[in-house]
Design a protein around this motif. Structure first.
Motif, PDB file in Angstrom:
ATOM      1  N   HIS A  36      77.686  32.200  53.061  1.00 29.13           N
ATOM      2  CA  HIS A  36      76.473  32.919  53.451  1.00 29.13           C
ATOM      3  C   HIS A  36      75.611  31.905  54.198  1.00 29.13           C
ATOM      4  CE1 HIS A  36      73.336  35.931  53.292  1.00 29.13           C
ATOM      5  NE2 HIS A  36      72.499  34.943  53.054  1.00 29.13           N
ATOM      6  N   PHE A  37      75.744  31.910  55.528  1.00 28.72           N
ATOM      7  CA  PHE A  37      75.081  30.903  56.349  1.00 28.72           C
ATOM      8  C   PHE A  37      73.647  31.277  56.687  1.00 28.72           C
ATOM      9  CE2 PHE A  37      79.549  29.904  57.424  1.00 28.72           C
ATOM     10  CZ  PHE A  37      79.526  28.548  57.177  1.00 28.72           C
ATOM     11  N   GLU A  38      72.803  30.267  56.699  1.00 32.99           N
ATOM     12  CA  GLU A  38      71.437  30.363  57.199  1.00 32.99           C
ATOM     13  C   GLU A  38      71.190  29.128  58.031  1.00 32.99           C
ATOM     14  OE1 GLU A  38      68.805  30.722  53.862  1.00 32.99           O
ATOM     15  OE2 GLU A  38      69.284  32.840  53.583  1.00 32.99           O
ATOM     16  N   GLY A  39      70.329  29.223  59.029  1.00 29.82           N
ATOM     17  CA  GLY A  39      70.056  28.046  59.835  1.00 29.82           C
ATOM     18  C   GLY A  39      69.245  28.374  61.059  1.00 29.82           C
ATOM     19  N   ASN A  40      69.464  27.563  62.083  1.00 28.07           N
ATOM     20  CA  ASN A  40      68.741  27.727  63.335  1.00 28.07           C
ATOM     21  C   ASN A  40      69.732  27.737  64.492  1.00 28.07           C
ATOM     22  OD1 ASN A  40      69.365  24.988  63.913  1.00 28.07           O
ATOM     23  ND2 ASN A  40      67.596  24.324  62.741  1.00 28.07           N
ATOM     24  N   SER A  41      69.270  27.517  65.690  1.00 28.65           N
ATOM     25  CA  SER A  41      70.152  27.591  66.855  1.00 28.65           C
ATOM     26  C   SER A  41      71.056  26.375  67.007  1.00 28.65           C
ATOM     27  CB  SER A  41      69.330  27.783  68.126  1.00 28.65           C
ATOM     28  OG  SER A  41      68.436  26.698  68.299  1.00 28.65           O
ATOM     29  N   TYR A  42      70.857  25.346  66.197  1.00 25.67           N
ATOM     30  CA  TYR A  42      71.670  24.133  66.287  1.00 25.67           C
ATOM     31  C   TYR A  42      72.776  24.073  65.230  1.00 25.67           C
ATOM     32  CZ  TYR A  42      68.021  22.548  69.416  1.00 25.67           C
ATOM     33  OH  TYR A  42      67.133  22.448  70.449  1.00 25.67           O
ATOM     34  N   TYR A  43      72.465  24.549  64.033  1.00 19.46           N
ATOM     35  CA  TYR A  43      73.473  24.533  62.977  1.00 19.46           C
ATOM     36  C   TYR A  43      73.137  25.569  61.916  1.00 19.46           C
ATOM     37  CZ  TYR A  43      70.212  22.080  59.892  1.00 19.46           C
ATOM     38  OH  TYR A  43      69.135  21.746  59.113  1.00 19.46           O
ATOM     39  N   GLU A  44      74.158  25.933  61.137  1.00 16.58           N
ATOM     40  CA  GLU A  44      73.992  26.825  60.006  1.00 16.58           C
ATOM     41  C   GLU A  44      74.508  26.098  58.771  1.00 16.58           C
ATOM     42  OE1 GLU A  44      74.702  31.259  61.777  1.00 16.58           O
ATOM     43  OE2 GLU A  44      76.468  30.100  61.198  1.00 16.58           O
ATOM     44  N   LYS A  45      73.921  26.401  57.629  1.00 19.99           N
ATOM     45  CA  LYS A  45      74.335  25.798  56.368  1.00 19.99           C
ATOM     46  C   LYS A  45      74.543  26.899  55.347  1.00 19.99           C
ATOM     47  CE  LYS A  45      72.797  22.322  53.026  1.00 19.99           C
ATOM     48  NZ  LYS A  45      71.733  21.371  52.704  1.00 19.99           N
ATOM     49  N   CYS A  46      75.689  26.871  54.683  1.00 17.26           N
ATOM     50  CA  CYS A  46      75.986  27.853  53.656  1.00 17.26           C
ATOM     51  C   CYS A  46      75.074  27.592  52.454  1.00 17.26           C
ATOM     52  CB  CYS A  46      77.447  27.765  53.226  1.00 17.26           C
ATOM     53  SG  CYS A  46      77.876  28.901  51.880  1.00 17.26           S
ATOM     54  N   ILE A  47      74.409  28.643  51.984  1.00 18.13           N
ATOM     55  CA  ILE A  47      73.498  28.454  50.852  1.00 18.13           C
ATOM     56  C   ILE A  47      74.255  28.314  49.530  1.00 18.13           C
ATOM     57  CG2 ILE A  47      71.573  29.620  51.980  1.00 18.13           C
ATOM     58  CD1 ILE A  47      72.157  32.057  50.211  1.00 18.13           C
ATOM     59  N   LYS A  48      75.542  28.646  49.522  1.00 19.73           N
ATOM     60  CA  LYS A  48      76.349  28.533  48.304  1.00 19.73           C
ATOM     61  C   LYS A  48      76.989  27.153  48.164  1.00 19.73           C
ATOM     62  CE  LYS A  48      77.783  33.371  48.299  1.00 19.73           C
ATOM     63  NZ  LYS A  48      78.966  34.240  48.389  1.00 19.73           N
ATOM     64  N   CYS A  49      77.685  26.706  49.213  1.00 18.12           N
ATOM     65  CA  CYS A  49      78.486  25.474  49.097  1.00 18.12           C
ATOM     66  C   CYS A  49      77.988  24.342  49.983  1.00 18.12           C
ATOM     67  CB  CYS A  49      79.947  25.757  49.416  1.00 18.12           C
ATOM     68  SG  CYS A  49      80.274  26.054  51.170  1.00 18.12           S
ATOM     69  N   HIS A  50      76.943  24.592  50.770  1.00 21.77           N
ATOM     70  CA  HIS A  50      76.304  23.597  51.622  1.00 21.77           C
ATOM     71  C   HIS A  50      77.167  23.120  52.786  1.00 21.77           C
ATOM     72  CE1 HIS A  50      72.990  22.563  48.582  1.00 21.77           C
ATOM     73  NE2 HIS A  50      73.523  23.720  48.266  1.00 21.77           N
ATOM     74  N   LYS A  51      78.201  23.891  53.130  1.00 20.41           N
ATOM     75  CA  LYS A  51      79.013  23.568  54.307  1.00 20.41           C
ATOM     76  C   LYS A  51      78.156  23.783  55.555  1.00 20.41           C
ATOM     77  CE  LYS A  51      83.161  24.601  56.847  1.00 20.41           C
ATOM     78  NZ  LYS A  51      84.500  25.133  56.813  1.00 20.41           N
ATOM     79  N   ILE A  52      78.266  22.873  56.502  1.00 21.18           N
ATOM     80  CA  ILE A  52      77.477  22.962  57.729  1.00 21.18           C
ATOM     81  C   ILE A  52      78.383  23.309  58.896  1.00 21.18           C
ATOM     82  CG2 ILE A  52      76.107  21.632  59.378  1.00 21.18           C
ATOM     83  CD1 ILE A  52      75.020  20.054  56.993  1.00 21.18           C
ATOM     84  N   GLU A  53      77.958  24.289  59.674  1.00 21.34           N
ATOM     85  CA  GLU A  53      78.637  24.686  60.904  1.00 21.34           C
ATOM     86  C   GLU A  53      77.713  24.330  62.067  1.00 21.34           C
ATOM     87  OE1 GLU A  53      81.633  26.448  61.469  1.00 21.34           O
ATOM     88  OE2 GLU A  53      82.134  26.177  59.353  1.00 21.34           O
ATOM     89  N   VAL A  54      78.187  23.471  62.955  1.00 21.76           N
ATOM     90  CA  VAL A  54      77.407  23.084  64.121  1.00 21.76           C
ATOM     91  C   VAL A  54      77.556  24.160  65.178  1.00 21.76           C
ATOM     92  CG1 VAL A  54      77.098  21.350  65.921  1.00 21.76           C
ATOM     93  CG2 VAL A  54      77.689  20.641  63.602  1.00 21.76           C
ATOM     94  N   LEU A  55      76.435  24.624  65.735  1.00 20.14           N
ATOM     95  CA  LEU A  55      76.464  25.691  66.720  1.00 20.14           C
ATOM     96  C   LEU A  55      76.199  25.188  68.128  1.00 20.14           C
ATOM     97  CD1 LEU A  55      74.342  28.280  64.733  1.00 20.14           C
ATOM     98  CD2 LEU A  55      76.828  28.111  64.869  1.00 20.14           C
ATOM     99  N   TYR A  56      75.556  24.051  68.247  1.00 26.17           N
ATOM    100  CA  TYR A  56      75.152  23.552  69.562  1.00 26.17           C
ATOM    101  C   TYR A  56      75.316  22.052  69.595  1.00 26.17           C
ATOM    102  CZ  TYR A  56      72.210  22.626  73.617  1.00 26.17           C
ATOM    103  OH  TYR A  56      71.748  22.207  74.830  1.00 26.17           O
ATOM    104  N   TYR A  57      75.939  21.557  70.630  1.00 27.67           N
ATOM    105  CA  TYR A  57      76.148  20.109  70.771  1.00 27.67           C
ATOM    106  C   TYR A  57      75.165  19.539  71.764  1.00 27.67           C
ATOM    107  CZ  TYR A  57      80.495  20.525  68.224  1.00 27.67           C
ATOM    108  OH  TYR A  57      81.428  20.750  67.265  1.00 27.67           O
TER     109      TYR A  57
END
Length: 57
Positions: A36-57
């Motif tokens: 369940h990701f939350e974040g901004n235009s640069y990255y999202e972070k899962c509120i359950k496991c804290h995995k980070i997905e980078v959206l913008y380099y």
């Protein structure tokens, strides 16, 4: 003096092995999470496991 060095080296070796175990365990948890990701235009972070997905380099 030498035994103290060997003692420190052994403790470091054990700590590295435990850290590797924890990193692998975290990776397993994050791979099996229903994210369940939350974040901004640069990255999202899962509120359950804290995995980070980078959206913008």
């Amino acid at each position: 003096m030498l035994s103290k060095v060997q003692e420190i080296e052994e403790e470091m070796k054990q700590s590295k092995a435990y850290l590797a175990f924890l990193e692998n365990r975290l990776k397993e948890i994050q791979q099996n999470c229903h994210h369940h990701f939350e974040g901004n235009s640069y990255y999202e972070k899962c509120i359950k496991c804290h995995k980070i997905e980078v959206l913008y380099y």
